[in-house]
Design a protein around this motif. Structure first.
Motif, PDB file in Angstrom:
ATOM      1  N   PHE A  66     -32.974  13.713  33.709  1.00 58.15           N
ATOM      2  CA  PHE A  66     -34.316  13.885  34.277  1.00 58.15           C
ATOM      3  C   PHE A  66     -35.345  13.166  33.417  1.00 58.15           C
ATOM      4  O   PHE A  66     -36.253  12.509  33.919  1.00 58.15           O
ATOM      5  N   GLY A  67     -35.223  13.308  32.117  1.00 53.77           N
ATOM      6  CA  GLY A  67     -35.967  12.466  31.194  1.00 53.77           C
ATOM      7  C   GLY A  67     -37.383  12.874  30.869  1.00 53.77           C
ATOM      8  O   GLY A  67     -37.941  12.414  29.883  1.00 53.77           O
ATOM      9  N   HIS A  68     -37.986  13.732  31.661  1.00 50.92           N
ATOM     10  CA  HIS A  68     -39.370  14.146  31.434  1.00 50.92           C
ATOM     11  C   HIS A  68     -39.391  15.475  30.685  1.00 50.92           C
ATOM     12  O   HIS A  68     -38.428  16.240  30.724  1.00 50.92           O
ATOM     13  N   PRO A  69     -40.492  15.788  30.004  1.00 49.12           N
ATOM     14  CA  PRO A  69     -40.590  17.098  29.333  1.00 49.12           C
ATOM     15  C   PRO A  69     -40.364  18.235  30.325  1.00 49.12           C
ATOM     16  O   PRO A  69     -40.868  18.205  31.450  1.00 49.12           O
ATOM     17  N   LEU A  70     -39.602  19.214  29.910  1.00 46.33           N
ATOM     18  CA  LEU A  70     -39.192  20.293  30.792  1.00 46.33           C
ATOM     19  C   LEU A  70     -39.305  21.616  30.050  1.00 46.33           C
ATOM     20  O   LEU A  70     -38.602  21.865  29.077  1.00 46.33           O
ATOM     21  N   PHE A  71     -40.232  22.465  30.491  1.00 41.46           N
ATOM     22  CA  PHE A  71     -40.374  23.796  29.889  1.00 41.46           C
ATOM     23  C   PHE A  71     -39.276  24.703  30.427  1.00 41.46           C
ATOM     24  O   PHE A  71     -39.115  24.837  31.640  1.00 41.46           O
ATOM     25  N   VAL A  72     -38.543  25.350  29.539  1.00 41.03           N
ATOM     26  CA  VAL A  72     -37.462  26.237  29.951  1.00 41.03           C
ATOM     27  C   VAL A  72     -37.644  27.609  29.314  1.00 41.03           C
ATOM     28  O   VAL A  72     -37.651  27.744  28.088  1.00 41.03           O
ATOM     29  N   SER A  73     -37.814  28.618  30.151  1.00 42.69           N
ATOM     30  CA  SER A  73     -37.837  30.012  29.692  1.00 42.69           C
ATOM     31  C   SER A  73     -36.455  30.584  29.967  1.00 42.69           C
ATOM     32  O   SER A  73     -36.142  30.965  31.102  1.00 42.69           O
ATOM     33  N   ASN A 125     -35.703  16.513  25.603  1.00 41.30           N
ATOM     34  CA  ASN A 125     -36.922  16.684  26.392  1.00 41.30           C
ATOM     35  C   ASN A 125     -37.165  18.135  26.785  1.00 41.30           C
ATOM     36  O   ASN A 125     -38.224  18.464  27.333  1.00 41.30           O
ATOM     37  N   VAL A 126     -36.204  19.016  26.521  1.00 43.26           N
ATOM     38  CA  VAL A 126     -36.361  20.431  26.870  1.00 43.26           C
ATOM     39  C   VAL A 126     -37.249  21.115  25.839  1.00 43.26           C
ATOM     40  O   VAL A 126     -37.015  21.032  24.633  1.00 43.26           O
ATOM     41  N   ILE A 127     -38.268  21.803  26.314  1.00 41.10           N
ATOM     42  CA  ILE A 127     -39.197  22.568  25.484  1.00 41.10           C
ATOM     43  C   ILE A 127     -38.867  24.042  25.696  1.00 41.10           C
ATOM     44  O   ILE A 127     -39.001  24.573  26.805  1.00 41.10           O
ATOM     45  N   TRP A 128     -38.429  24.714  24.647  1.00 38.75           N
ATOM     46  CA  TRP A 128     -37.906  26.067  24.781  1.00 38.75           C
ATOM     47  C   TRP A 128     -39.010  27.117  24.684  1.00 38.75           C
ATOM     48  O   TRP A 128     -39.791  27.128  23.747  1.00 38.75           O
ATOM     49  N   VAL A 129     -39.043  28.002  25.680  1.00 36.14           N
ATOM     50  CA  VAL A 129     -40.076  29.031  25.798  1.00 36.14           C
ATOM     51  C   VAL A 129     -39.432  30.402  25.602  1.00 36.14           C
ATOM     52  O   VAL A 129     -38.498  30.762  26.320  1.00 36.14           O
TER      53      VAL A 129
END
Length: 258
Positions: free
Chosen positions: A11-18, A103-107
């Motif tokens: 996917f390549g774009h920043p991705l917020f993941v909760s 790119n995964v931003i961990w929430v």
């Protein structure tokens, strides 16, 4: 997990993941109360993690926030439920990172008030450690059912915000979900929404807020309508809130590989 991580990387774009949200509640099978709860276990010492995230969401342009999280982070673990959760959280993050999905931003998302309100179930018990979390996040719920006690927004955020900020001195905070049902006999949803927008501006580390837009039919045939357009008054309050130039309509962030 590996297949998901590969797709996230592609996917390549920043991705917020909760991941596995609200473990300090009672609504999900991964909640601490269903995974050993307050059963005592041996303390697991400390954990290390590394990574850097910079960026912000907010009104006054960018917040030049740099989170250097290569450090020791005490687990505070004493209980089976929270310890099981932390192990699972770290396991997933490690596997996703191993596949190169930087790119995964961990929430790390928790309920504002734990259920039950016991020492073993407090927010801090579930914190996976600085190296595994980019954003700290809360779920804020007003009345969701006709017989729920009505509360204004401010007391739902004040103490939980202070509690979650203690986990780390600099990580940004988001309200990953906030919502309220339309129950005119109990209180004004429009006032709740208006107060929420006004209140959130007073918390300097709060950099994002996501309204949870949902409705459902209850078993007693009553309706829980949490949508922003549940009434003309609620929708008007929401429109006025988001029109404030304090809020922007897209995230501003910059992320480096973990």
């Amino acid at each position: 997990i590996d297949a998901w991580a590969a797709a996230a990387k592609q996917f390549g774009h920043p991705l917020f993941v909760s991941f596995a949200k609200e473990p300090n509640g009672s609504g999900f099978p991964w909640s601490g109360m269903y995974c050993g709860g307050d059963e005592k276990v041996a303390a697991s010492g400390t954990d290390t993690g590394s990574g850097t995230f910079t960026g912000a969401i907010g009104k006054q342009g960018k917040l030049d926030l740099t989170l250097s999280v290569s450090s020791l982070s005490p687990t505070g673990g004493q209980y089976e439920g929270p310890e099981t959760y932390k192990k699972a959280y770290r396991y997933v993050v490690d596997r996703v990172r191993a596949k190169g999905a930087s790119n995964v931003i961990w929430v790390f998302q928790v309920m504002n008030f734990s259920i039950p309100q016991d020492d073993w179930n407090y927010i801090a018990q579930y914190y996976p450690g600085a190296g595994y979390v980019d954003w700290l996040a809360l779920t804020i719920s007003g009345a969701q059912y006709p017989d729920d006690a009505w509360s204004p927004f401010s007391p739902l955020l004040k103490e939980p915000y202070a509690e979650i900020c203690k986990l780390d001195p600099s990580k940004p905070v988001m309200i990953a979900e906030w919502r309220c049902g339309e129950f005119p006999k109990s209180g004004s949803k429009a006032d709740f929404i208006a107060e929420a927008f006004s209140t959130m501006k007073n918390y300097p580390r709060l950099k994002a807020a996501i309204y949870w837009d949902e409705t459902w039919q209850n078993e007693d045939d009553s309706k829980s309508d949490l949508r922003v357009d549940s009434s003309p008054e609620a929708l008007d309050a929401y429109k006025k809130g988001v029109a404030d130039p304090f809020w922007i309509d897209h995230p501003i962030y910059r992320q480096t590989a973990k």
